[in-house]
Design an enzyme around this catalytic site. Structure first.
Site, PDB file in Angstrom:
ATOM      1  N   LYS A 192       0.835  -1.204   0.000  1.00  0.00           N
ATOM      2  CA  LYS A 192       0.000   0.000   0.000  1.00  0.00           C
ATOM      3  C   LYS A 192       0.874   1.260   0.000  1.00  0.00           C
ATOM      4  O   LYS A 192       2.100   1.165   0.060  1.00  0.00           O
ATOM      5  CB  LYS A 192      -0.972  -0.046   1.184  1.00  0.00           C
ATOM      6  CG  LYS A 192      -1.960  -1.237   1.101  1.00  0.00           C
ATOM      7  CD  LYS A 192      -2.961  -1.108  -0.012  1.00  0.00           C
ATOM      8  CE  LYS A 192      -3.686  -2.384  -0.426  1.00  0.00           C
ATOM      9  NZ  LYS A 192      -4.442  -3.110   0.567  1.00  0.00           N
TER      10      LYS A 192
HETATM   11  C1  LIG Z   1      -5.472  -4.198   0.831  1.00  0.00           C
HETATM   12  C2  LIG Z   1      -6.955  -4.009   0.838  1.00  0.00           C
HETATM   13  C3  LIG Z   1      -7.750  -4.334   1.939  1.00  0.00           C
HETATM   14  C4  LIG Z   1      -7.224  -5.088   3.112  1.00  0.00           C
HETATM   15  O1  LIG Z   1      -6.178  -4.484   3.740  1.00  0.00           O
HETATM   16  P1  LIG Z   1      -5.364  -5.320   4.850  1.00  0.00           P
HETATM   17  O2  LIG Z   1      -4.625  -4.244   5.587  1.00  0.00           O
HETATM   18  O3  LIG Z   1      -4.464  -6.246   4.103  1.00  0.00           O
HETATM   19  O4  LIG Z   1      -6.354  -6.025   5.691  1.00  0.00           O
HETATM   20  C5  LIG Z   1      -9.076  -4.015   1.910  1.00  0.00           C
HETATM   21  N1  LIG Z   1      -9.637  -3.430   0.837  1.00  0.00           N
HETATM   22  C6  LIG Z   1      -8.924  -3.131  -0.251  1.00  0.00           C
HETATM   23  C7  LIG Z   1      -9.604  -2.466  -1.405  1.00  0.00           C
HETATM   24  C8  LIG Z   1      -7.564  -3.424  -0.296  1.00  0.00           C
HETATM   25  O5  LIG Z   1      -6.851  -3.157  -1.398  1.00  0.00           O
END
Ligand SMILES: *Cc1c(COP(=O)(O)O)cnc(C)c1O
Length: 389
Positions: A192
């Site tokens: 991210k």
């Molecule tokens: C990465 C992601 C999540 C989940 O995030 P985590 O921190 O891995 O639980 C949820 N929604 C979207 C759209 C994502 O890209």
């Protein structure tokens, strides 16, 4: 056998950027003797509120965005018999959390230009059991929040924003996280826009949602007893007020987050420059380039997603194979939920109910986009794509 000398190294699809300050802060945490949730997780929450720049916000650090979305829906009162609306064009975490709570999920189609949830489809899908709406700011471009919030208010729906891609993103000049939804959840997963390895942040203006999320984040342990009777209650005493979860963020992870957060705007500018380099380098190819932010707004550019145009003569899967053969990692965001066996079978979904998401899925490729890339990498990807097409 040795590699041919002119063969460039593999360009991964995503890589985190971890600096010496992050490393030093983690080492400091390890030496401090306090490795789980403590002063650094608390400071990360305070810094996050300061980053968003709104004194009315409460920030609750959690060990993933999935955890944060679960806590947010729990705190707004979602339970068995309720229905939660979200987009089919997302990662399963967005929707699965409603199922944890015994609620049902109703998936709706996306807008074909932005791939964000389509407000008209939301309005058409609202039924008597619909209690909440979970928009996703796909790729880092804000969903149409003014319209979505208006629809939600009219139908008394709670709104929890999945902002996993959206740090920093603006909507109407305001950062996502400061809008008028019940709660917003960010992700700090490895790929991210900022990362703590695993981690997330639940942000809300509502003190009751924040208090409930804090209790449920750690086993349903209430600290009210300490606050009310702090003089009388012995330090070993606590009360369990609900069967809570184990969703707290460690200080080791928060140590990373403190420094990543300081670099969030710098990271966004780098991603923006790389995205602009892609726009320029890919112009003229049989591709639909991703939607850009409206004038004056910030796009977080978590993803750079191109779609094959009608006149492209190669299938999407073949293009991805050729990119890999050229040493370039890429991906697809997302295989829509309506095609996933669990969601498809549970709700009897068919692709023709989601024509825009389906069509986008069949033609889309996510290209590498991360701060450790150089513009020369962008040109290399563009060249490989030109060859593949
Ligand atoms: C990465 C992601 C999540 C989940 O995030 P985590 O921190 O891995 O639980 C949820 N929604 C979207 C759209 C994502 O890209």
């Amino acid at each position: 056998m040795t590699e041919p000398p002119d063969r460039p190294p593999f360009l991964p699809f995503a890589l985190p950027e971890i600096g010496e300050e992050e490393i030093a802060e983690v080492v400091d945490t390890l030496r401090s003797g306090w490795v789980t949730t403590g002063p650094k997780a608390r400071r990360f929450e305070t810094d996050f509120a300061a980053f968003l720049g709104d004194p009315g916000l409460h920030c609750v650090a959690v060990n993933s965005a999935t955890a944060g979305l679960h806590l947010a829906l729990e705190a707004v009162g979602i339970g068995p018999g309720d229905e939660v609306l979200t987009t089919t064009h997302t990662f399963t975490a967005t929707a699965e959390v409603a199922r944890y709570l015994g609620a049902d999920v109703k998936l709706v189609d996306c807008d074909s230009a932005t791939l964000n949830i389509d407000p008209a489809a939301v309005e058409a899908a609202i039924g008597p059991r619909t209690k909440a709406l979970v928009p996703v700011h796909y790729a880092g471009l804000a969903a149409d929040m003014p319209r979505l919030l208006q629809i939600a208010r009219r139908h008394r729906l709670k709104v929890v924003e999945d902002a996993a891609h959206a740090l920093p993103t603006t909507c109407g000049g305001r950062l996502v996280g400061t809008l008028d939804s019940e709660a917003t959840v960010f992700s700090f997963y490895a790929n991210k826009t900022i990362t703590t390895g695993e981690g997330g942040m639940l942000v809300t203006r509502d003190a009751q949602i924040a208090a409930r999320a804090r209790v449920m984040r750690l086993h349903g342990i209430s600290r009210d007893a300490f606050d009310r009777f702090s003089a009388q209650v012995p330090s070993w005493y606590y009360e369990i007020v609900a069967p809570g979860f184990k969703y707290n963020l460690t200080d080791i992870a928060a140590a990373l987050g403190l420094h990543q957060l300081r670099r969030a705007h710098e990271f966004q500018r780098k991603r923006q420059r790389l995205a602009e380099a892609y726009h320029a380098a890919l112009a003229g190819l049989p591709l639909h380039l991703p939607a850009t932010a409206p004038q004056g707004e910030v796009h977080a550019w978590h993803l750079y997603v191109v779609r094959l145009a009608d006149d492209a003569r190669v299938a999407r899967d073949r293009v991805i194979e050729r990119l890999y053969a050229a040493g370039i990692g890429c991906s697809v965001h997302y295989i829509p939920l309506h095609l996933q066996p669990y969601w498809r079978d549970r709700y009897g979904l068919q692709a023709r109910q989601f024509p825009r998401s389906q069509r986008a899925f069949e033609r889309m490729i996510s290209l590498p986009l991360y701060t450790r890339m150089q513009e020369s990498d962008v040109l290399r990807v563009a060249e490989a794509l030109r060859g593949a097409l």
